[in-house]
Design a protein around this motif. Sequence first.
Motif: not given
Length: 352
Positions: A92, A95, A118, A122, A161
Motif C-alpha cells: 500500500a 504508491s 485502486a 492503498s 499499486p
Amino acid sequence: MSNSERYDTIERLRGRFGADLKIVGHHYQADEVIAHCDLRGDSLELARRCSLIDSRYIVFCGVYFMAESAALLAGPDVRVFLPEPSAECSMALMSPPKLVRRVMDLLTRERRKVIPVAYVNSTLGVKAIVGAMGGAVCTSANARIVLEWALDKADAVLFLPDKNLGHNIGDLLGIPPGERHEVRLRREAEELDLEAADKARLLLWPGFCSIHTRFNTRQILRVRAEHPGVKVVVHPECVPEVVKAADAAGSTSFIIRYAEEAPAGSTLAIGTEINLVERLAAEHAGRLNILPLVESACTHMAQTTEETLCAALESLDETDRTGGVSPYQVSIGMEEKVSATDALERMLDICR
Ligand code: 13P
Ligand code: SF4
C-alpha cells in the motif's frame, strides 16, 4: 500476564462490551487472534460487513488500510480501532499520493480519458484521488468486475499499486500485452514513456506484494513431482507465471471455498500467507492433505497479536469509562474522507 490470563482478559472485556463491540479479523491473522474474532473474512467481505455493523466499536485485526476502509464505510457513530496502529501493508505504501497525482496529470495531459482503479491495499490519499477522478477501489475478489466497469467508461485505466494483480486480471480479460504498459516512476515519473502509455488500455503501477512474489514456478514443478495429482491454488497477487502454472487462483475467500469443495483425499498446495494455509490444513485434517507451496508470512499482519489485542481492548475500556481518546483509534482526515468513501462505495455499488 500469562497467556491464559491474557485470553481471559480479552474474553472478559468482550463480555463487558457485549453488542457494543465487534472484533473482526482478516484471514491472515494468527489463530490466537482469530480465536477472539466475531467475524473473519477477506478484504471485500470485511469492507461489506463493516459497512453494516451498528455497534459502537469495531476492533479491526488486520493492517492499517483495512481498518481505515472500515472506518470510512462504518456509520458515523461507529469508532474503529487497530490493535497495532503501525501495521502498514508494504504494498500500500508503494504508491505515494503525490506521485499518483503527478502520473495521472501526465497521462491525462492531452485530455485522454484515464480512470484510476485502486486496489483496496492503498492509502487514504490514493483512494481520495481515485474517488475524485471518477475511479473506484477493488479487492482481489472483485478486481475483474471493477476493471471491466472502468475500461468500459474510459480510453484507459491506471491500475495501482499491484502490477501482478493488474496483469492477472488483464489476462482474464484477454487484454493483449501490447495494450498494457507498466509506468516508470523513477525521478518523480520524469522517465515515464508517454508515447507507449498513450497507446495502452491497461496502465500498471509497478507495485507488488513481497509475500506473494516469493512463490515461483520451480516450487510448483517440485510439488507436482513430489505429490502427483496435487492441485495448486494461489492468490492473484502472485506473478502471472505462477498464476498461469497453478490450477486455480483467487482471493483468500476463493481459496477457502476451493478447499471446502475439494474431493476427500485430495492434496492441495496453496500459495498464500502461511497463517491461512496452516488454518486450512488443520480444519481439513483427515479429509485433505494441505501444504504450503512454500512458507511465506506477512510480517505486517503478524504485528497484531493476542498481546496487542488485549492492550487495545484495555485502552478502549479505559477511554469508554473516562471519555478520553484511545491511541488505537483510526482517525480519518476530513479533506480526504468524502472522495475516498466515494471510491469505496462505488466498488460496493458496482459489485452489488
Ligand atoms: P484478500 O483481498 O484476498 O483478502 O487479500 C488481501 C491481501 O492483503 C492479500 O495479500
Ligand atoms: Fe500487504 Fe502482501 Fe501483507 Fe497482503 S500479504 S497485507 S498485500 S504485504
